[in-house]
Design a protein around this motif. Structure first.
Motif, PDB file in Angstrom:
ATOM      1  N   VAL A 234       4.849  13.401   7.327  1.00 18.10           N
ATOM      2  CA  VAL A 234       4.929  12.082   6.677  1.00 18.10           C
ATOM      3  C   VAL A 234       5.340  12.216   5.214  1.00 18.10           C
ATOM      4  O   VAL A 234       6.292  11.599   4.757  1.00 18.10           O
ATOM      5  CB  VAL A 234       3.585  11.342   6.795  1.00 18.10           C
ATOM      6  N   CYS A 235       4.614  13.032   4.469  1.00 24.17           N
ATOM      7  CA  CYS A 235       4.902  13.244   3.055  1.00 24.17           C
ATOM      8  C   CYS A 235       4.165  14.508   2.608  1.00 24.17           C
ATOM      9  O   CYS A 235       3.434  15.126   3.393  1.00 24.17           O
ATOM     10  CB  CYS A 235       4.469  12.046   2.201  1.00 24.17           C
ATOM     11  N   ARG A 236       4.357  14.885   1.355  1.00 25.45           N
ATOM     12  CA  ARG A 236       3.773  16.130   0.867  1.00 25.45           C
ATOM     13  C   ARG A 236       2.239  16.104   0.923  1.00 25.45           C
ATOM     14  O   ARG A 236       1.612  17.059   1.368  1.00 25.45           O
ATOM     15  CB  ARG A 236       4.227  16.400  -0.572  1.00 25.45           C
ATOM     16  N   SER A 237       1.636  15.004   0.479  1.00 25.79           N
ATOM     17  CA  SER A 237       0.172  14.942   0.456  1.00 25.79           C
ATOM     18  C   SER A 237      -0.409  14.986   1.866  1.00 25.79           C
ATOM     19  O   SER A 237      -1.427  15.633   2.113  1.00 25.79           O
ATOM     20  CB  SER A 237      -0.294  13.681  -0.280  1.00 25.79           C
ATOM     21  N   TRP A 238       0.248  14.310   2.817  1.00 27.60           N
ATOM     22  CA  TRP A 238      -0.224  14.344   4.203  1.00 27.60           C
ATOM     23  C   TRP A 238      -0.064  15.739   4.790  1.00 27.60           C
ATOM     24  O   TRP A 238      -0.890  16.187   5.583  1.00 27.60           O
ATOM     25  CB  TRP A 238       0.540  13.316   5.039  1.00 27.60           C
TER      26      TRP A 238
ATOM     27  N   CYS B  16       0.827  -1.208   0.000  1.00 24.08           N
ATOM     28  CA  CYS B  16       0.000   0.000   0.000  1.00 24.08           C
ATOM     29  C   CYS B  16       0.859   1.255   0.000  1.00 24.08           C
ATOM     30  O   CYS B  16       1.852   1.335   0.719  1.00 24.08           O
ATOM     31  CB  CYS B  16      -0.917   0.027   1.231  1.00 24.08           C
ATOM     32  N   ASP B  17       0.459   2.203  -0.827  1.00 21.97           N
ATOM     33  CA  ASP B  17       1.101   3.513  -0.833  1.00 21.97           C
ATOM     34  C   ASP B  17       0.218   4.459  -0.032  1.00 21.97           C
ATOM     35  O   ASP B  17      -0.775   4.975  -0.532  1.00 21.97           O
ATOM     36  CB  ASP B  17       1.273   4.008  -2.275  1.00 21.97           C
TER      37      ASP B  17
END
Length: 207
Positions: free
Chosen positions: A45-49, A17-18
Motif C-alpha cells: 500500500v505505502c511505505r508505512s504499511w 483521511c490519510d
C-alpha cells in the motif's frame, strides 16, 4: 435539532483521511486480522504499511485463526498453480507461478514463509507461495566437480560428479566419475535446504 444545521452530504472519508498516517499500534492490530492474500497485499500500500507488514511477519503477529497452510499442487488445477489450504478456515487460495511448473518440482525445504524447490534439472528455485515471487539459485554445474552429461544426440542426460580430494581440492582424474540422472541429482546434491532470513529482505544465505 435545526434541520438547516444538518449537512446535505456526508463527508467523503476516502479523500479526507490519510490512511498512511494511522497509528502504528492500530495498524498492526488491523494487519494481524487479515487473511493471507490481504496480509501480503497490505505491504504494497505505502511505505508505512510495508514497515508494519514486515513487523507483523517478523514477530508472527498474525491472527490466531491463521494456522499454517498446506501447500500442494491440486489435481483440478493447472500444473503451474500452487494451492494453499488454510486448515483453520478450510479456505483455499490459488497462486499461479511462472515456469517451470510447480507440479514438476520437488520441495527440498521451507523457511521464513518460502519453499525451496528443485526442478527437473535439479536447479534450486526459492518460491513464496503466497505472493508468487521466485528466486533462482545457481545451477548444480556451477560446482567445481560437477559436469553436465549429454547423449550423442546432444540431449542433456544427467550429471557427472568428479571425485575430489577435500584437502587439496584436486580432482581425481583416474577414477570414473559418479553418474547421476537428472532425477537422482535432486537427492544427491541436496538433503535439506534452509534460509538464514526472508530473501525479500536481502542478505539471505541459502544453506
Amino acid at each position: 435539532m435545526d434541520k438547516a444545521s444538518v449537512p446535505d452530504d456526508p463527508p467523503d472519508w476516502s479523500t479526507d483521511c490519510d490512511w498512511s498516517q494511522l497509528q502504528a499500534d492500530m495498524l498492526l492490530r488491523i494487519v494481524g486480522t487479515l487473511e493471507i492474500p490481504d496480509l501480503f497485499s497490505s505491504g504494497a500500500v505505502c511505505r508505512s504499511w510495508h514497515l508494519i507488514y514486515l513487523e507483523a511477519r517478523r514477530f508472527r503477529l498474525c491472527s490466531p485463526k491463521q494456522s499454517p497452510c498446506l501447500v500442494y499442487s491440486s489435481g483440478d488445477r493447472d500444473a503451474d498453480t500452487v494451492t494453499l489450504h488454510n486448515m483453520s478456515t478450510n479456505k483455499l487460495y490459488h497462486v499461479t507461478l511462472s515456469e517451470p511448473a510447480f507440479r514438476t518440482r520437488h520441495v527440498m525445504g521451507s523457511s521464513h514463509g518460502w519453499l525451496i524447490t528443485a526442478d527437473e534439472r535439479s536447479n534450486l528455485i526459492l518460491v513464496n507461495p503466497a505472493t508468487g515471487a521466485q528466486i533462482a539459485m545457481p545451477p548444480p554445474e556451477t560446482m567445481n566437480n560437477v559436469r553436465l552429461r549429454y547423449t550423442e544426440e546432444g540431449v542433456l542426460d544427467g550429471y557427472d560428479v568428479l571425485y575430489m580430494d577435500i584437502l587439496s581440492s584436486d580432482f581425481d582424474t583416474e577414477t570414473e566419475p559418479y553418474h547421476l540422472t537428472l532425477e537422482e541429482a535432486r537427492f544427491f546434491f541436496y538433503e535439506r535446504v534452509v534460509l538464514s532470513c526472508d530473501p525479500s529482505q536481502g542478505n539471505c544465505m541459502v544453506l
